[in-house]
Write a protein that holds these residues in place. Sequence first.
Motif, short mmCIF file in Angstrom:
data_model
loop_
_atom_site.label_atom_id
_atom_site.label_comp_id
_atom_site.label_asym_id
_atom_site.label_seq_id
_atom_site.Cartn_x
_atom_site.Cartn_y
_atom_site.Cartn_z
N ASP A 1 -1.71 9.09 -10.93
CA ASP A 1 -2.84 8.52 -11.65
C ASP A 1 -4.09 9.35 -11.34
N SER B 1 -4.28 12.07 -7.02
CA SER B 1 -2.94 11.50 -7.02
C SER B 1 -2.12 12.03 -8.20
N GLU C 1 -9.22 0.99 -0.26
CA GLU C 1 -10.47 1.04 -1.02
C GLU C 1 -11.48 1.78 -0.19
N GLU D 1 -7.02 8.31 -9.22
CA GLU D 1 -6.79 8.03 -7.80
C GLU D 1 -6.73 9.28 -6.95
N ASN E 1 -3.45 6.08 -0.90
CA ASN E 1 -3.98 6.26 -2.26
C ASN E 1 -5.12 5.29 -2.49
N PHE E 2 -6.18 5.77 -3.11
CA PHE E 2 -7.33 4.90 -3.40
C PHE E 2 -8.11 5.48 -4.57
N VAL E 3 -8.89 4.63 -5.23
CA VAL E 3 -9.67 5.06 -6.39
C VAL E 3 -10.90 5.81 -5.90
N ARG F 1 -2.15 1.67 0.27
CA ARG F 1 -3.23 1.67 -0.70
C ARG F 1 -4.50 1.23 0.02
#
Length: 436
Positions: free
Chosen positions: A391, A388, A433, A394, A406-408, A431
């Motif tokens: 961040d 990302s 997970e 991400e 977007n996700f971690v 967003r």
Amino acid sequence: MNEYDSDKITDVLRAKGDVVLTERAEEADIILFNTCSIREKAEEKVFSDLGRVRPLKLAKPDLIIGVGGCVASQEGMTIFRRAPYVDVIFGPQTLHRLPELIAARRASGRVQMDISFPEIEKFDSLPTPALSKTEGAQTNSGAAFVSIMEGCSKFCTFCVVPYTRGDEISRPLDDVLRDVRGLVAQGVGEITLLGQNVNAYAGEHDDGETVDLAYLIRTIAALDGVQRIRYMTSHPREMTPRLIELYLDTPKLANHLHLPVQSGSDRVLANMQRGYTALEYKSVIRKVRALRPDISITSDFIVGFPGETENDFEATMKLIEDVQFDVSFSFLYSPRPGTPAAEMADEVSYETKMARLKRLKARIDELENSYSEKMVGTVQRVMVENISKKDARELAGRTDNNRIVNFVGPASLVGRFVEVAITSVSMHTLRGERVT
Ligand code: SAH
Ligand code: SF4
């Protein structure tokens, strides 16, 4: 298509010598503009960008400034007349000749231009697609473009493409397959087949027969390692039964169809020479949805085509309700020099057109949002495209229905398919997970 061409320009220069990419114009020995002339705004931007690099040329006379793409194709030497510090002018079909053009400019000291249409020669001269783009960037995104045809022979009355990119011409089947296999060998799982009108694809098979887009997609889907296939852009007139059938029996075909409609008014569609009515368009969508009920249908709209009446515009708004489009693009009509529509009488005021565009955009946004909200709570198969921008912890990936999520997650997932549970939506971003 322009992004694809920019990558090709890089590949061509790299294949000919020691070329390092830089994003900083002050450092460059060669500055190239790959341009778009689809609307006037895009075209004017070229001249203001050129004005910005002019001082660099004054400070460094050896600097080569080149203009490529459709503005070059359309304007030719006019570019040099407006910006006499330009060294090289090349078209979308001659980008493979750039190294020779630059060498000729250096040897002769004179401006060089080649905006001809040497047809398939371009494809034959391009190096095999490589994944690395900008130095230091994520090399493997797992998704890649493959151009399968070029140009357009439809001549919609508003459009400049047939004049700037020339007639439709398809690459032979084997050439496309070679590119796809090469990309798969480098770890690419998602292939987007590119062209101005991909469903006009008529590629030569090595047995001498001509094959269509449906055949090409089936053949690519049968290759191990290919996990997802997209194509763009297609024309409603050429959504053949063979192509539509793929939505039933080819699960690798993404759950997204971008099918530009432009208008919902039959009168406007006829003046645009699009070759279909609103009813015919809806009938295509109905057939596709019968096979893939949850497919995302997206489109392009032109608002303010010459003579568009209030009734015409309402017909477009009604079509939007009937089809319930997902994320779509809408443009204010922009007269393009040399196209038939540019000569058509147009009494509608700019304010009226802008008000219509605003209303259409607002409705499309609402629909996009409602589709996004329905995705919350679902698990999506996502191709991780990159880290990302906002961040570094991400990742950003693309769902089957073409949404960015977007996700971690760790950078090692870039280029892979993962399962992501969608947790929320805000503005245009989803967003999620990762589900392990
Ligand atoms: N081949 C595709 C579209 C290619 S151009 C098709 O036929 O559907 C991409 C989009 O730019 C078009 O769908 C159209 O909505 C928009 N466009 C093209 N010419 C335009 C013009 N003169 N003014 C405004 N929008 C235009
Ligand atoms: Fe332009 Fe698409 Fe029409 Fe071709 S089919 S002329 S690219 S709008």
